[in-house]
Design a protein around this motif. Structure first.
Motif, short mmCIF file in Angstrom:
data_model
loop_
_atom_site.label_atom_id
_atom_site.label_comp_id
_atom_site.label_asym_id
_atom_site.label_seq_id
_atom_site.Cartn_x
_atom_site.Cartn_y
_atom_site.Cartn_z
N ASN A 273 0.85 -1.20 0.00
CA ASN A 273 0.00 0.00 0.00
C ASN A 273 0.88 1.24 0.00
O ASN A 273 0.43 2.34 0.29
CB ASN A 273 -0.96 0.01 1.20
CG ASN A 273 -0.23 0.11 2.53
OD1 ASN A 273 1.00 0.05 2.59
ND2 ASN A 273 -0.98 0.25 3.61
N SER A 274 2.14 1.04 -0.34
CA SER A 274 3.14 2.11 -0.34
C SER A 274 3.41 2.59 -1.76
O SER A 274 3.46 1.79 -2.70
CB SER A 274 4.44 1.59 0.28
OG SER A 274 5.56 2.32 -0.16
N PHE A 275 3.63 3.89 -1.90
CA PHE A 275 3.96 4.42 -3.22
C PHE A 275 5.24 3.79 -3.76
O PHE A 275 5.30 3.38 -4.92
CB PHE A 275 4.12 5.94 -3.16
CG PHE A 275 4.54 6.53 -4.49
CD1 PHE A 275 3.60 6.81 -5.46
CD2 PHE A 275 5.87 6.75 -4.78
CE1 PHE A 275 3.98 7.31 -6.70
CE2 PHE A 275 6.27 7.25 -6.01
CZ PHE A 275 5.31 7.54 -6.97
N ASN A 278 4.79 0.30 -4.86
CA ASN A 278 4.19 0.33 -6.19
C ASN A 278 5.26 0.61 -7.24
O ASN A 278 5.36 -0.08 -8.27
CB ASN A 278 3.11 1.42 -6.20
CG ASN A 278 2.28 1.43 -7.47
OD1 ASN A 278 2.53 0.70 -8.41
ND2 ASN A 278 1.29 2.29 -7.49
N VAL A 290 -2.06 -3.44 -5.20
CA VAL A 290 -1.95 -2.32 -4.27
C VAL A 290 -3.24 -2.25 -3.47
O VAL A 290 -4.33 -2.17 -4.04
CB VAL A 290 -1.73 -0.99 -5.02
CG1 VAL A 290 -1.62 0.17 -4.02
CG2 VAL A 290 -0.48 -1.06 -5.89
N ASN A 300 -3.95 7.46 -1.23
CA ASN A 300 -4.16 6.49 -2.31
C ASN A 300 -4.02 7.14 -3.68
O ASN A 300 -3.71 6.46 -4.67
CB ASN A 300 -5.57 5.88 -2.21
CG ASN A 300 -5.70 4.90 -1.06
OD1 ASN A 300 -4.73 4.30 -0.62
ND2 ASN A 300 -6.92 4.76 -0.55
N ARG A 302 -1.85 8.96 -4.97
CA ARG A 302 -0.51 8.87 -5.58
C ARG A 302 -0.38 7.58 -6.39
O ARG A 302 0.09 7.58 -7.53
CB ARG A 302 0.57 8.92 -4.50
CG ARG A 302 0.65 10.23 -3.76
CD ARG A 302 1.81 10.24 -2.80
NE ARG A 302 1.65 9.28 -1.72
CZ ARG A 302 2.59 8.99 -0.83
NH1 ARG A 302 3.78 9.54 -0.93
NH2 ARG A 302 2.37 8.13 0.14
N GLN A 303 -0.78 6.45 -5.74
CA GLN A 303 -0.69 5.17 -6.44
C GLN A 303 -1.67 5.10 -7.61
O GLN A 303 -1.32 4.62 -8.69
CB GLN A 303 -0.98 4.02 -5.47
CG GLN A 303 0.16 3.69 -4.53
CD GLN A 303 0.07 4.45 -3.23
OE1 GLN A 303 0.00 5.68 -3.24
NE2 GLN A 303 0.07 3.76 -2.11
N LEU A 307 -0.95 4.26 -11.53
CA LEU A 307 -1.56 3.07 -12.14
C LEU A 307 -2.46 3.44 -13.31
O LEU A 307 -2.47 2.75 -14.34
CB LEU A 307 -2.34 2.30 -11.08
CG LEU A 307 -1.51 1.66 -9.96
CD1 LEU A 307 -2.42 1.07 -8.90
CD2 LEU A 307 -0.58 0.60 -10.51
N PHE A 316 -5.46 -2.07 -8.23
CA PHE A 316 -5.72 -1.40 -6.95
C PHE A 316 -6.95 -2.03 -6.31
O PHE A 316 -8.03 -2.10 -6.91
CB PHE A 316 -5.95 0.10 -7.17
CG PHE A 316 -5.98 0.89 -5.89
CD1 PHE A 316 -4.83 1.48 -5.40
CD2 PHE A 316 -7.15 1.04 -5.17
CE1 PHE A 316 -4.84 2.21 -4.22
CE2 PHE A 316 -7.18 1.75 -3.99
CZ PHE A 316 -6.03 2.34 -3.51
#
Length: 363
Positions: A273-275, A278, A290, A300, A302-303, A307, A316
């Protein structure tokens, strides 16, 4: 040859922070520049880094981790000869400099991390007018300028080029400046490199396929998520995250960045769950999912932004019940790579253009 000084969160016990500092410096060196990472250590980070942990065993392990991070910085970061514990020292050292200075990446503009105020070191507000000031992938997390907006506008107006990591930062800059300060969005510097062989250590990598978890939270939802992935994949779990996981075959919470990255790079599947979890999944072409954060859900974005740009938003997972077999299928990187390359190359061009096509603001 241009001399470039970068300033970022390099002296913290965080894998993503140290590796992004390495990546930006390495990329710039590959482009032919003389680079040093300013060894800036504000007191608030020094306290966090070296204060004892809760309990004797955790304190001992934290000390070991500090030593391992120290060795990594010593061996792989082109650190400045001088260590700077204050903005005053930076200002004194560079009072007459006309070099190039880059702040970022990471959340260098997040006031929650810099004692609820603007740290002028990370805003390059210690330099004379003839120095060139650039930000690269600077972030403020989910925190706006708010009470610091007047000061932020003043210091940002002196930048020659502003490149930020997320649209949130760009929107904040537009808001405080009434759209008078230009900025562009770029990728995290970890994505600028496609070769990490120099720093990889595979000594902890097992011979059989395995699942890696790199999770920043220890919530009930996160635990259920990782258990479900383990059950669905049948893979042994190696935990590289922030918290101990009982079901993991191995918990590597205190290893060096090189060993951490070595294990990450060979994973069959990654749960994060980390940038930066990812980002490194993409860099090493790993299969991954993610999982949504339980708290600070605004992070969230950012990811999701990354994506969505790559057509991978289906990886996700918003809640545990959403996780299906299709989310664990192999990613077709032949389809992802062209989009990835376009995204990264655009950021490289913006950075190089900022360095090569800017002149001093001094009249």
């Amino acid at each position: 040859m241009k001399n470039i000084h970068t300033i970022t969160f390099h002296h913290v016990l965080n894998y993503g922070a140290v590796l992004q500092a390495y990546a930006l410096a390495k990329f710039l060196k590959q482009e032919g520049y003389e680079v040093e990472v300013l060894d800036y250590r504000p007191s608030y980070f020094m306290f966090q880094t070296y204060r004892p942990a809760k309990g004797l065993l955790k304190t001992i392990n934290k000390a070991k981790k500090n030593i391992r991070f120290y060795k990594f910085r010593r061996d792989f970061l082109p650190l400045s000869k001088n260590t700077f514990f204050s903005v005053f020292k930076l200002k004194k050292k560079f009072a007459n400099s006309n070099d190039y200075f880059i702040c970022g990446s990471d959340q260098v503009w997040n006031a929650n991390l810099t004692k609820d105020k603007i740290d002028k070191g990370y805003f390059l507000d210690f330099l004379p007018k003839k120095a060139i000031k650039i930000s690269y992938a600077a972030s403020m997390g989910n925190t706006g300028f708010d009470a610091n907006h007047t000061e932020a506008k003043e210091v940002l107006s002196s930048f020659h080029k502003i490149l930020v990591r997320e649209d949130f930062a760009q929107n904040e800059i537009n808001k405080i400046s009434n759209n008078t300060i230009d900025s562009s969005i770029v990728v995290d510097p970890t994505l600028l490199l496609n070769n990490y062989n120099e720093i990889l250590d595979f000594s902890l990598v097992p011979n059989e396929p395995y699942l890696v978890s790199y999770l920043t939270e220890n919530s009930k939802e996160v635990k259920e998520y990782i258990r479900k992935v383990v059950k669905m994949t049948g893979l042994p779990l190696i935990n590289l995250g922030h918290h101990y996981i009982e079901d993991a075959q191995k918990n590597y919470l205190y290893e060096s960045p090189s060993k951490w990255l070595g294990v990450f790079s060979k994973a069959t599947m990654v749960c994060t769950n980390s940038f930066h979890g990812n980002a490194y999944s993409l860099i090493f072409k790993r299969n991954f999912t993610v999982f949504s954060r339980s708290t600070k859900k605004e992070l969230n974005r950012r990811q999701l932004t990354l994506l969505e740009n790559l057509g991978l938003e289906h990886r996700f997972i918003y809640k545990i019940d959403d996780l299906k077999e299709e989310h664990l299928k192999d990613i077709d990187y032949n389809k992802v790579n062209p989009k990835y390359d376009t995204l990264v190359n655009k950021s490289k061009k913006l950075l190089i253009d900022a360095i090569e096509n800017l002149d001093s603001k001094e009249v």
